[in-house]
Write a protein that holds these residues in place. Structure first.
Motif, PDB file in Angstrom:
ATOM      1  N   ALA A  41       0.837  -1.199   0.000  1.00  0.00           N
ATOM      2  CA  ALA A  41       0.000   0.000   0.000  1.00  0.00           C
ATOM      3  C   ALA A  41       0.868   1.244   0.000  1.00  0.00           C
ATOM      4  CB  ALA A  41      -0.917   0.001   1.229  1.00  0.00           C
ATOM      5  N   SER A  42       0.248   2.358  -0.360  1.00  0.00           N
ATOM      6  CA  SER A  42       0.916   3.657  -0.323  1.00  0.00           C
ATOM      7  C   SER A  42       1.005   4.123   1.133  1.00  0.00           C
ATOM      8  CB  SER A  42       0.112   4.654  -1.160  1.00  0.00           C
ATOM      9  OG  SER A  42       0.639   5.946  -1.025  1.00  0.00           O
ATOM     10  N   THR A  43       2.147   4.718   1.494  1.00  0.00           N
ATOM     11  CA  THR A  43       2.334   5.119   2.884  1.00  0.00           C
ATOM     12  C   THR A  43       3.301   6.306   2.968  1.00  0.00           C
ATOM     13  OG1 THR A  43       2.955   4.326   5.093  1.00  0.00           O
ATOM     14  CG2 THR A  43       4.241   3.485   3.243  1.00  0.00           C
ATOM     15  N   ILE A  44       3.366   6.929   4.130  1.00  0.00           N
ATOM     16  CA  ILE A  44       4.291   8.043   4.365  1.00  0.00           C
ATOM     17  C   ILE A  44       5.480   7.536   5.182  1.00  0.00           C
ATOM     18  CG2 ILE A  44       4.597  10.310   5.427  1.00  0.00           C
ATOM     19  CD1 ILE A  44       2.720  10.512   3.135  1.00  0.00           C
ATOM     20  N   ARG A  45       6.703   7.870   4.739  1.00  0.00           N
ATOM     21  CA  ARG A  45       7.912   7.442   5.455  1.00  0.00           C
ATOM     22  C   ARG A  45       8.802   8.658   5.712  1.00  0.00           C
ATOM     23  NH1 ARG A  45      10.005   2.790   8.157  1.00  0.00           N
ATOM     24  NH2 ARG A  45      12.282   2.884   8.066  1.00  0.00           N
ATOM     25  N   LYS A  46       9.258   8.773   6.931  1.00  0.00           N
ATOM     26  CA  LYS A  46      10.176   9.852   7.274  1.00  0.00           C
ATOM     27  C   LYS A  46      11.593   9.396   6.920  1.00  0.00           C
ATOM     28  CE  LYS A  46      11.234  13.015  11.090  1.00  0.00           C
ATOM     29  NZ  LYS A  46      10.999  13.308  12.530  1.00  0.00           N
ATOM     30  N   VAL A  47      12.291  10.143   6.037  1.00  0.00           N
ATOM     31  CA  VAL A  47      13.623   9.737   5.597  1.00  0.00           C
ATOM     32  C   VAL A  47      14.612  10.869   5.830  1.00  0.00           C
ATOM     33  CG1 VAL A  47      12.754   8.134   3.850  1.00  0.00           C
ATOM     34  CG2 VAL A  47      13.173  10.511   3.220  1.00  0.00           C
ATOM     35  N   THR A  64       5.391   3.550  -1.943  1.00  0.00           N
ATOM     36  CA  THR A  64       4.601   2.312  -1.877  1.00  0.00           C
ATOM     37  C   THR A  64       5.468   1.207  -1.313  1.00  0.00           C
ATOM     38  OG1 THR A  64       3.233   2.972  -3.757  1.00  0.00           O
ATOM     39  CG2 THR A  64       3.253   0.636  -3.194  1.00  0.00           C
ATOM     40  N   LEU A  65       5.012   0.613  -0.211  1.00  0.00           N
ATOM     41  CA  LEU A  65       5.776  -0.435   0.472  1.00  0.00           C
ATOM     42  C   LEU A  65       5.023  -1.756   0.467  1.00  0.00           C
ATOM     43  CD1 LEU A  65       7.271   1.084   3.761  1.00  0.00           C
ATOM     44  CD2 LEU A  65       8.484   0.434   1.688  1.00  0.00           C
ATOM     45  N   THR A  66       5.806  -2.838   0.496  1.00  0.00           N
ATOM     46  CA  THR A  66       5.221  -4.170   0.686  1.00  0.00           C
ATOM     47  C   THR A  66       5.812  -4.742   1.965  1.00  0.00           C
ATOM     48  OG1 THR A  66       5.098  -4.483  -1.708  1.00  0.00           O
ATOM     49  CG2 THR A  66       4.856  -6.449  -0.332  1.00  0.00           C
ATOM     50  N   ILE A  67       4.951  -5.023   2.930  1.00  0.00           N
ATOM     51  CA  ILE A  67       5.436  -5.527   4.216  1.00  0.00           C
ATOM     52  C   ILE A  67       4.881  -6.923   4.505  1.00  0.00           C
ATOM     53  CG2 ILE A  67       5.709  -3.202   5.187  1.00  0.00           C
ATOM     54  CD1 ILE A  67       3.122  -3.713   6.817  1.00  0.00           C
ATOM     55  N   SER A  68       5.653  -7.659   5.300  1.00  0.00           N
ATOM     56  CA  SER A  68       5.175  -8.932   5.837  1.00  0.00           C
ATOM     57  C   SER A  68       4.528  -8.609   7.181  1.00  0.00           C
ATOM     58  CB  SER A  68       6.332  -9.904   6.020  1.00  0.00           C
ATOM     59  OG  SER A  68       5.879 -11.096   6.636  1.00  0.00           O
TER      60      SER A  68
END
Length: 385
Positions: A41-47, A64-68
């Motif tokens: 899903a699309s998400t916000i990440r602080k980098v 867009t991330l894919t997580i387990s």
């Protein structure tokens, strides 16, 4: 809920892309996502970004991330779902194996991949995506020559059919043409009800009109049902509720649904079937205990004897992280249905679901008494549930 794509292989593995459109869809999503699933899903990440001068600053980027999936947190009040897990796909902002929490939002699509899509999960998706499965309230808003047949969910009204017929005015000395046209109109409305209302789901059908149209139509429909032996109408006669509306146009439904007397009678239609089933179970437990079982071991034993008429089970059991335990309940549900039984799935957010959870979350009303359970089976179910 909107189904955007569905790719499931023969071995039941695969992925489905969905878009939640209303608050209730977040509850469905909570029941779909399980630990060890893959969620994209699309998400916000602080980098952290380093400038050409060497200074380091942080920035929030959408990616867009894919997580387990490892943990799932559902806020029932805000209808918000937070899913935490480790990144399992290359991403320019997030390292492989790094933890991230995705907040699933309304009108933002997500892709869920599972190693096994079982019947209970697929049925929930079907119900969430098809308004006719969610709509436990139907309405026929009518006036002479015009009728709208609608399905009403918790947040929207779906028009399923519009019936429009020219009705000649009554004339002095002869009303034949008027009466024939009116009868033809009533017949068309009745056929629309039969075709578009799923009485297995619908708990109540509002018939609304100005004047006496609703009474005349219902009299016609029930008379025809008796003459033609239309069991669908006869068996569900008690579900029809006559109410007043200012016209037969669709917008008149809003005033009908906001009428305090109607609201009182429709209170909690969604769980009415479940509440009645639980009430029937308690009565059976009191009067014929050999026909009312609870606890997974007892209910499985009754199912082996083909005795389960109605299975009562809470959705909480299908959120178990123990795959073997979950599969045990899925197998029970499938078996009861295969044997001609009815399955009532209770929401753990509803008071009836809470009550059923106090009885281990699984119970059954039996077709016939089953008393030959051994004393060994009469143990507490706490260790097996």
């Amino acid at each position: 809920m909107k189904l955007l794509s569905k790719l499931i292989d023969r071995d039941s593995s695969g992925q489905i892309t969905l878009m939640p459109e209303e608050a209730e869809d977040m509850w469905h999503t909570y029941n779909l996502v399980q630990v060890k699933d893959s969620l994209r899903a699309s998400t916000i990440r602080k980098v952290q970004l380093e400038s050409s001068t060497g200074s380091v600053g942080s920035n929030r980027v959408r990616t867009t991330l894919t997580i387990s999936v490892e943990t799932i947190d559902f806020d029932a009040q805000a209808c918000m779902l937070r899913v935490k897990g480790t990144n399992i796909q290359e991403n320019e902002y997030v390292k492989m194996g790094a933890y991230h929490t995705i907040e699933l939002e309304l009108n933002r699509k997500f892709t869920l991949a599972k190693k096994q899509w079982d019947s209970v999960v697929l049925e929930r998706i079907e119900q969430a995506c098809d308004p006719s499965h969610n709509a436990d309230l139907a309405a026929v808003v009518m006036q002479e020559g015009l009728a709208h047949i609608c399905l009403v969910t918790s947040s929207m009204t779906v028009l399923r059919a519009k019936v429009e017929t020219t009705i000649p005015r009554k004339r002095k000395g002869s009303c034949t043409q008027h009466d024939k046209a009116l009868e033809k109109f009533y017949e068309a409305v009745m056929q629309g009800i039969i075709r578009h209302i799923n009485f297995d789901v619908v708990k109540c059908v509002l018939v609304a009109s100005p004047g006496f149209v609703k009474e005349q139509f219902c009299n016609y429909m029930f008379d025809q049902a008796v003459k033609m032996d239309i069991k669908l109408i006869l068996e569900n006669r008690s579900k029809f509720l006559q109410v007043h509306s200012s016209s037969g146009h669709k917008y008149a439904l809003k005033e009908v649904l906001s009428d305090s007397s109607v609201v009182g009678r429709l209170a909690d239609t969604k769980a009415a079937g479940e509440v009645k089933a639980l009430d029937d179970f308690y009565k059976m437990l009191q009067n014929e205990p050999d026909r009312a079982f609870y606890g997974i071991k007892h209910v499985e034993k009754a199912n082996e004897a083909l005795a389960v008429e109605i299975l009562l089970i809470t959705d909480e059991l299908f959120r178990s992280q123990d795959i073997a335990k979950r599969n045990r309940y899925v197998k029970l549900v499938d078996s009861v249905r295969d044997n001609g039984g009815t399955v009532r799935m209770f929401s753990s957010l509803h008071v009836s679901g809470e009550q059923l959870n106090q009885l281990t979350g699984v119970a059954a009303i039996l077709r016939f008494p089953v008393s030959e359970l051994s004393d060994q089976e009469d143990e507490s179910n706490s260790d097996s549930d």
